[in-house]
Motif scaffolding. Structure first.
Motif, PDB file in Angstrom:
ATOM      1  N   ILE A 133       0.862  -1.186   0.000  1.00 25.45           N
ATOM      2  CA  ILE A 133       0.000   0.000   0.000  1.00 25.45           C
ATOM      3  C   ILE A 133       0.899   1.237   0.000  1.00 25.45           C
ATOM      4  O   ILE A 133       1.718   1.422   0.904  1.00 25.45           O
ATOM      5  N   PHE A 134       0.758   2.050  -1.058  1.00 26.29           N
ATOM      6  CA  PHE A 134       1.531   3.293  -1.141  1.00 26.29           C
ATOM      7  C   PHE A 134       0.634   4.449  -0.706  1.00 26.29           C
ATOM      8  O   PHE A 134      -0.473   4.615  -1.226  1.00 26.29           O
ATOM      9  N   PHE A 135       1.141   5.221   0.234  1.00 28.17           N
ATOM     10  CA  PHE A 135       0.378   6.375   0.735  1.00 28.17           C
ATOM     11  C   PHE A 135       0.974   7.665   0.175  1.00 28.17           C
ATOM     12  O   PHE A 135       2.195   7.860   0.210  1.00 28.17           O
ATOM     13  N   ALA A 136       0.096   8.506  -0.353  1.00 25.23           N
ATOM     14  CA  ALA A 136       0.539   9.788  -0.898  1.00 25.23           C
ATOM     15  C   ALA A 136      -0.451  10.875  -0.486  1.00 25.23           C
ATOM     16  O   ALA A 136      -1.373  10.623   0.293  1.00 25.23           O
ATOM     17  N   GLY A 137      -0.260  12.080  -1.021  1.00 22.11           N
ATOM     18  CA  GLY A 137      -1.150  13.198  -0.682  1.00 22.11           C
ATOM     19  C   GLY A 137      -0.476  14.108   0.329  1.00 22.11           C
ATOM     20  O   GLY A 137       0.392  13.679   1.098  1.00 22.11           O
ATOM     21  N   PHE A 138      -0.887  15.358   0.320  1.00 20.05           N
ATOM     22  CA  PHE A 138      -0.185  16.351   1.145  1.00 20.05           C
ATOM     23  C   PHE A 138      -0.516  16.296   2.620  1.00 20.05           C
ATOM     24  O   PHE A 138       0.104  17.004   3.416  1.00 20.05           O
ATOM     25  N   PHE A 139      -1.485  15.473   3.006  1.00 17.25           N
ATOM     26  CA  PHE A 139      -1.733  15.310   4.438  1.00 17.25           C
ATOM     27  C   PHE A 139      -0.463  14.787   5.127  1.00 17.25           C
ATOM     28  O   PHE A 139      -0.172  15.143   6.260  1.00 17.25           O
ATOM     29  N   ILE A 140       0.302  13.970   4.416  1.00 19.87           N
ATOM     30  CA  ILE A 140       1.430  13.279   5.058  1.00 19.87           C
ATOM     31  C   ILE A 140       2.582  14.239   5.375  1.00 19.87           C
ATOM     32  O   ILE A 140       3.116  14.234   6.487  1.00 19.87           O
ATOM     33  N   ARG A 141       2.951  15.058   4.415  1.00 14.93           N
ATOM     34  CA  ARG A 141       3.995  16.064   4.608  1.00 14.93           C
ATOM     35  C   ARG A 141       5.297  15.492   5.186  1.00 14.93           C
ATOM     36  O   ARG A 141       6.011  16.169   5.950  1.00 14.93           O
ATOM     37  N   GLY A 142       5.593  14.248   4.883  1.00 14.86           N
ATOM     38  CA  GLY A 142       6.837  13.638   5.369  1.00 14.86           C
ATOM     39  C   GLY A 142       6.938  13.660   6.888  1.00 14.86           C
ATOM     40  O   GLY A 142       8.024  13.595   7.455  1.00 14.86           O
ATOM     41  N   HIS A 143       5.798  13.691   7.544  1.00 12.64           N
ATOM     42  CA  HIS A 143       5.760  13.880   8.986  1.00 12.64           C
ATOM     43  C   HIS A 143       5.848  12.532   9.702  1.00 12.64           C
ATOM     44  O   HIS A 143       5.047  11.635   9.464  1.00 12.64           O
ATOM     45  N   ALA A 144       6.853  12.422  10.580  1.00 18.19           N
ATOM     46  CA  ALA A 144       7.167  11.132  11.189  1.00 18.19           C
ATOM     47  C   ALA A 144       5.981  10.509  11.923  1.00 18.19           C
ATOM     48  O   ALA A 144       5.684   9.320  11.758  1.00 18.19           O
ATOM     49  N   TYR A 145       5.310  11.301  12.729  1.00 15.88           N
ATOM     50  CA  TYR A 145       4.236  10.748  13.562  1.00 15.88           C
ATOM     51  C   TYR A 145       3.082  10.242  12.698  1.00 15.88           C
ATOM     52  O   TYR A 145       2.486   9.197  12.972  1.00 15.88           O
ATOM     53  N   THR A 146       2.796  10.983  11.633  1.00 13.00           N
ATOM     54  CA  THR A 146       1.733  10.580  10.716  1.00 13.00           C
ATOM     55  C   THR A 146       2.100   9.249  10.055  1.00 13.00           C
ATOM     56  O   THR A 146       1.301   8.300  10.029  1.00 13.00           O
TER      57      THR A 146
END
Ligand SMILES: Nc1ncnc2c1ncn2[C@@H]1O[C@H](COP(=O)(O)OP(=O)(O)OP(=O)(O)O)[C@@H](O)[C@H]1O
Ligand SMILES: CC(C)(CO)[C@@H](O)C(=O)NCCC(=O)O
Length: 433
Positions: free
Chosen positions: A335-348
């Protein structure tokens, strides 16, 4: 003849081999910018631009040459004719930029500053005076058609949002070695993609809302599910609950928060004990925000940091779980997750990865994409080639620079000047056919 997305990707990758050692090879860096309000270097010339206008953010991908093509004496002259089959090759950079959709006028000013009319946006061979057209995807391509026409005299040539997401994802996964990575317990690991074993996979795009797409091949996909609890929910609820003024501020707050202050844990219900029989540890969240039931506190009594942390955890966990359940329906392990919600944010990323790991009992893997928010815009950009509209031919990937493996840290990853640093750019070339 129109090319499928796969043929485009194939061309890109096939070209990489051919290009090695070729003289006069053109280079294209991919650079990300954030909320750009000033034009890039004045001498740079924009030749192609594509848009993804979403519910929260507008994403732009545009190609700029390194110098002014009108200066024929320049040693950085724009066209070189040593590309494949003698076609002219443009030297330049592929830029990425984003704007809040609510500030669409900033985006329009930015595009205006690029003077597209003088930069090759009119269809080749079209009579002078024919409308300038740019590729656009996302709901805003429909919603803002009139605005673009009125303010810029530009027609938006619409591309389907899901087509673009899938084309962008397939392209990045095949063309960029360091595109996909796993993230678990603070460890980021790049995933090497076997081009012959990429499909099927699940693509989860977390924008304002969330789309879950089963990708079976180039241009072969089905949107199998979605959820309205997405990035817009995090930002919308977060703004109301914390009074934050920006998404970055809300994300920043979450670093310092403690979700246990508000979330009801299994241990809170079981007197500090695990519920071993059903595999729940005492620290598992039993009920997001559940402690607020009995704390006898008002909203003001909770720290915005803790609220942000709980909210981020709730939404990320929910998306991870729904994604896995959909992957399970179709027997998909990746499963590849994309979209700007993620923002390379570790906790997310950590929360999503843990949810996938937990529910799949370690069978499925969550992976993340470096160019997370730009899949749709990239797919839109690539559709110039599909339609032969501007004779744009992205035809080779020359090399990628190593990516800074520390990028997955618990911080926001847009660098202060808005541009990706050297380590985060990739070199390739495009050629006009
Ligand atoms: N600077 C920012 N401003 C606003 N939201 C941001 C920002 N950075 C990241 N986000 C998050 O990214 C989400 C938008 O992601 P993305 O751009 O991928 O989707 P979209 O295209 O706007 O949405 P949709 O596809 O549902 O129309 C926001 O809802 C928010 O959660
Ligand atoms: C409506 C779109 C596709 C617009 O990008 C997106 O916001 C989304 O997938 N929302 C989730 C809608 C749903 O499936 O419940």
């Amino acid at each position: 003849m129109q090319q499928t997305a796969d043929q485009q990707v194939h061309n890109l990758i096939r070209g990489a081999g051919k290009a090695k050692g070729e003289r006069g090879r053109a280079k294209m860096d991919i650079v990300e910018s954030k909320h750009i309000s000033e034009p890039i270097k004045s001498e740079a010339q924009i030749s192609h631009l594509a848009l993804d206008i979403g519910g929260s953010l507008i994403k732009l991908v545009y190609f700029s040459t390194n110098s002014d093509s009108s200066s024929s004496s320049s040693k950085d002259s724009v066209a070189v004719s040593s590309g494949n089959e003698g076609r002219p090759v443009l030297e330049g950079k592929l830029h990425f930029a984003k704007f809040e959709t609510a500030k669409i006028n900033d985006c329009i000013d930015f595009i205006r500053s690029k003077q597209l009319r003088h930069s090759g946006f009119q269809k080749h061979g079209a009579p002078a005076g024919e409308k300038c057209t740019i590729k656009a995807t996302g709901g805003g391509a429909y919603k803002y058609t009139d605005l673009f026409k009125e303010k810029l005299g530009i027609c938006l040539d619409k591309e389907d949002e899901m087509d673009c997401l899938v084309a962008g994802s397939n392209f990045l996964l095949k063309a960029v070695h360091t595109e996909a990575f796993t993230y678990m317990d603070g460890q980021k690991e790049f995933v090497q993609i076997d081009h012959d074993d990429l499909y099927p996979y699940m693509l989860v795009n977390i924008g304002s809302g969330v789309s879950m797409i089963k990708v079976d091949g180039p241009g072969k996909f089905e949107r199998v599910s979605g959820t309205n609890v997405g990035g817009g929910t995090f930002w919308g609820l977060g703004r109301l609950l914390t009074k934050c003024k920006s998404f970055d501020e809300l994300l920043e707050l979450s670093h310092r928060g403690n979700n246990r202050v508000i979330d009801m844990l299994v241990g809170d219900i079981y007197g500090g004990m695990d519920y071993t029989k059903i595999g729940l540890s005492s620290t598992t969240i039993a009920s997001s925000f559940g402690k607020a039931i009995s704390d006898n506190k008002e909203l003001e009594d909770y720290k915005p940091e803790d609220i942000s942390r709980s909210l981020l955890r709730m939404i990320s966990n929910n998306i991870g779980q729904i994604s896995y359940l959909n992957a399970l329906r179709f027997g998909l392990k990746r499963i590849f997750f994309a979209g700007f919600f993620i923002r390379g944010h570790a906790y997310t990323m950590d929360t999503i990865a843990v949810a996938v790991h937990f529910w799949s009992k370690g069978e499925a893997k969550a992976m993340f994409l470096k160019h997370e928010g730009f899949l749709g815009a990239l797919g839109s950009f690539m559709s110039y080639e599909k339609h032969g509209f501007l004779n744009l031919k992205v035809h080779q990937l020359v090399q990628q620079s190593p990516v800074d493996a520390s990028r997955g840290g618990d911080k926001i990853h847009d660098p202060p000047n808005g541009e990706l640093n050297e380590n985060q750019s990739i070199d390739c070339s495009i050629c006009l056919s």
